[in-house]
Structures are given as C-alpha cells and as structure tokens.
Design an enzyme around this catalytic site. Structure first.
Site, PDB file in Angstrom:
ATOM      1  CE  LYS A  65      -1.518   2.391   3.395  1.00  0.00           C
ATOM      2  NZ  LYS A  65      -2.188   2.961   4.384  1.00  0.00           N
ATOM      3  CG  ASN A  66       2.628   2.425   3.518  1.00  0.00           C
ATOM      4  OD1 ASN A  66       1.707   2.970   3.601  1.00  0.00           O
ATOM      5  ND2 ASN A  66       3.354   1.954   4.602  1.00  0.00           N
ATOM      6  CB  CYS A 125      -3.584   6.959  11.547  1.00  0.00           C
ATOM      7  SG  CYS A 125      -3.653   5.341  10.690  1.00  0.00           S
ATOM      8  CG  ASP A 137       3.769   2.024   9.352  1.00  0.00           C
ATOM      9  OD1 ASP A 137       3.306   2.490  10.387  1.00  0.00           O
ATOM     10  OD2 ASP A 137       3.551   1.980   8.282  1.00  0.00           O
ATOM     11  N   PRO A 174       3.046  16.293  11.222  1.00  0.00           N
ATOM     12  CG  PRO A 174       4.916  17.767  11.459  1.00  0.00           C
ATOM     13  CD  PRO A 174       4.041  16.388  11.884  1.00  0.00           C
ATOM     14  CB  ILE A 175       1.823  18.705   5.738  1.00  0.00           C
ATOM     15  CG1 ILE A 175       1.056  19.868   6.012  1.00  0.00           C
ATOM     16  CG2 ILE A 175       0.764  17.323   5.991  1.00  0.00           C
ATOM     17  CD1 ILE A 175       0.049  20.414   5.003  1.00  0.00           C
ATOM     18  CG  ASP A 176       5.131  22.233   9.550  1.00  0.00           C
ATOM     19  OD1 ASP A 176       3.988  22.271   9.030  1.00  0.00           O
ATOM     20  OD2 ASP A 176       5.558  22.511  10.615  1.00  0.00           O
TER      21      ASP A 176
END
Length: 424
Positions: free
Chosen positions: A22-23, A117, A307, A123-125
């Site tokens: 998936k990743n 999740c 994970d 963060p998306i920074d």
C-alpha cells in the site's frame, strides 16, 4: 460498521503470498499525474480502502481509472482540476501526495489539509518546505493548501530535510522530476517505498541518481511517459503475518517477498527465539515453544519499522519476561495499549516507552481499533486469546490489509466479519 469476530487459540500455519505494498502504491498512483499522454498499467496493487479513496481523488481531478484483479489502469490525459477537496482528502493523509505532481505539471494546486490515522502530530511542514524550495508560493487558508509557481515551472534546488520523512521525500521527488535544472535532496528517506518510487519515475523517463540512498540528485526533464509497472510486496503485511504465526506457536512461509527488506524485523524474530530461513523470494518462520522477550526501537528504515511496533507489543505479551518498545518516529503511537490491556495484557507506558510484561494469558472481549496498525495488534492478540474477541471499527484495518481475515482463515484462524451498530 464491520467488526471482526475472532475465535482464539488456533495455530496459524501454512503458506501464503504477500500482497502488493500500500505504502508504495499510493505515491506511484500519484506520480501518474506527471504524464500528459498514454495509459499506465500498474500490477500488484492491493484492494484496499485507501487505494479506493485515492483513485476516487484522481477521478475527481479528471483521471480515468479501471481496477480489476489487482491491476490498475490509469489515464491522466484529461485532468480537468487541480483541486483536491476535503471530502476525499480528509479520509487519508497520503492524499497530500497529489501536491507535488500537480505543481510540477500544472504550476498550481489546491489541496485540502489531510486526515488519516489519529495518532500524534504528523505535520506536513516538510512537504510545504520542499515545494517552497522548488519555487512554489504556499498559502494555507480556509483549510486548504494553495500552491502556485510563477511561470508555471518549478526550479531545481537543494532540499535538506531536518528529519527523515517518507511522505515529504516522495512529494519532493515527484515535484523535482519535471523541475527546471538540478535538485539535490539530502537526508532523504531510504525506505523501499521511496526506492520503488524512484524506479517507477526512472522508468517513466526521469533522471534520478542515488536511488536507495539518503542523497538523491534529480535532473529535471521536459516530459514523462506512461508505463507498465509491477509493485513491490507489502513488508508490513508480511511482518504482521509472521507475527501471527509466532504469537500462536505456528509456522508460516511467505512467498513473493524480498527478504532483504525485512532484515531488521527478521533479526528481532530470531532474538525472540523463532527459526527463520529465507530464499530469494520467500521467508519461513517456525515458532519456538516459548517466545523470548525482545526489545525494539522503531526508527526510519533500515531499522525496525514504526508500522510494526504495535504488532510487536502484542507479540511480546506472550514472551517470557519484560520487553521494552520505543518509537522514535511517532513517540505517542500507543493508542492500542489500553485495548490490549483489556484483553489481559500487562503493558505500561513509561517515558514514551512501552513496557510489556509477559507471558500473559489473554481472554477474549470486545476491543476497539483506533488506527491501522493498532487494529492489527488487536487481531494478533485475539488470535491467541482464550474465547471470542470482537474487534470493532475494522475500517481502520481495511485501509492497509488486503482481505486479512481470509488470509488468516486460510492459515487456520477462525475469523468472521459481521455488521454492528455503534451507539453514539
């Protein structure tokens, strides 16, 4: 909603094929946006809710897709929109992957702030920093990331990530392949999923040096082509299935894997007393009579993966002693611990570290999933628990595990999927 009803105490043994990752599927699918012509044929794409959500997002943008028997066909010639709406993006954080490709191809993008999740800050920074380095102007307003480039063309730059990030590395890669000039990414994530993305982009015609390392050098090209490509195996699903055999005292052979990508996990299984043997594309695990306590520290690849820490905690409830589990990637990723304790585990959290006391006899009860990997840990615990365990909110599980109950049942489990109503 769906729940899994698990009749515990059955040994997991047999042979099973690993699903596609998936990743790695998600950034590969996002990268199809970079090609203006042709049709992609992508093999070994798992049937998962996250894949369905992501293809719905691309369809909203104007992409044409068909999905049959783990083969996804994608045509991106008629992209009509650069807007990724909240209704779709809220379902999964990986939706941010469309930012880089849209900016690279169209010079603009508008992407809702992501969901996914619910554990700790993610963060998306770093994604935004990378886009700004490449020349994009970023604004965050009314819940959206609005990005644009003067002249519609990104420019090569040096991007140095302060911490390793798979998502940000992937986005930077996809943006840089069509940028004008040379881009150097340092402290890049070296996970197999990024390596696979590099192979995919290179097959499309990108010029990337340093694949598989933490330094990537990308020379921008004018255009990229649609291709046929086969996805890699899902190393987290594979490790979870190994843990299912180990926790129940069984033995398992996984086919269609690359053992080198599981090296850190296999090493820990050996420390826990399991016998491991590998072939070029398979792994076999034989459980010991008694699992041994084994500490793990989750860190970026090639170390033990974050994970897998929830599943490892479940496994260590059956080990003969105390195990310490630390997560250096997501320090607060321990939502599964209270639910495991409801099953009879003895797990404490001290200084951002899980202390697992084993072995413990687990007893079936009703537990609730809180995120993707937490739900997998509850399934593992349910396999070894005495009696019946009901795992609620398995939509989390369905985001990342392809037909997991069918695979486990084929290996000796007794799991059924049932509907239930959740009271507010």
């Amino acid at each position: 909603m769906d729940k899994l009803v698990i009749h515990g105490g059955r040994r997991i043994s047999g042979t099973v094929a690993a699903s596609g990752s998936k990743n790695s599927s998600l950034p590969i699918i996002a990268a199809t946006l970079l090609a203006e012509k042709g049709t992609f044929t992508l093999h070994r794409i798992p049937e998962l809710h996250d894949i369905e959500t992501f293809t719905q997002l691309l369809q909203h943008l104007g992409v044409e897709t068909t999905f049959n028997n783990n083969t996804l066909r994608v045509s991106t010639e008629n992209v009509q929109s650069i807007l990724a709406p909240y209704e779709l993006v809220k379902k999964m954080r990986a939706s941010i992957y469309v930012l880089g490709p849209l900016l690279a191809r169209f010079g603009e993008a508008k992407v809702s702030l992501p969901g996914g999740c619910a554990f700790g800050p993610r963060p998306i920074d770093l994604h935004l920093m990378a886009m700004e380095k490449l020349g994009a102007e970023i604004k965050i307003e009314t819940g959206f990331i609005t990005a644009s480039v003067k002249g519609k063309k990104l420019r090569g730059a040096h991007i140095d990530f302060p911490v390793s990030s798979v998502g940000a590395t992937g986005n930077a890669l996809m943006a840089a392949v069509l940028a004008k000039g040379t881009t150097t990414i340092t402290n890049a994530a070296a996970e197999p999923e990024i390596e696979t993305l590099c192979h995919f982009l290179s097959a499309m015609g990108a010029c990337i040096d340093g694949t598989g390392t933490t330094k990537l050098v990308i020379e921008g090209v004018a255009t990229l082509q649609a291709i046929e490509f086969t996805n890699v195996f899902d190393r987290i699903e594979a490790a979870t299935l190994l843990a299912a055999a180990a926790i129940t005292g069984g033995s398992i052979t996984l086919n269609g894997v690359e053992p080198s990508q599981l090296k850190a996990v296999l090493k820990k299984f050996v420390h826990a007393g399991c016998q491991i043997s590998t072939q070029s594309d398979s792994v076999t695990l034989i459980s010991p009579e008694q699992l041994l306590p084994t500490d793990v520290t989750a860190k970026p690849y090639p170390s033990f993966p974050t994970d897998m820490q929830a599943q490892w905690i479940a496994l260590m409830t059956q080990a003969s002693g105390k195990s310490l589990i630390t997560d250096r990637v997501y320090h607060e990723r321990f939502n599964h611990i209270p639910e495991l304790n409801r099953l009879g585990a003895h797990i404490e959290i001290k200084n951002n570290q899980a202390v697992v006391h084993g072995p413990r006899k687990l007893s079936g009860t009703t537990v609730m999933s809180t995120d993707l990997r937490a739900s997998a840990s509850l399934v593992l615990a349910g396999l070894v628990a005495e009696g019946i365990t009901e795992v609620l909110r398995v939509y989390h599980l369905d985001r990342g595990y392809e037909k997991i109950e069918m695979k486990l049942n084929a290996l000796g489990a007794q799991i059924s999927r049932e509907k239930y109503k959740e009271f507010s």
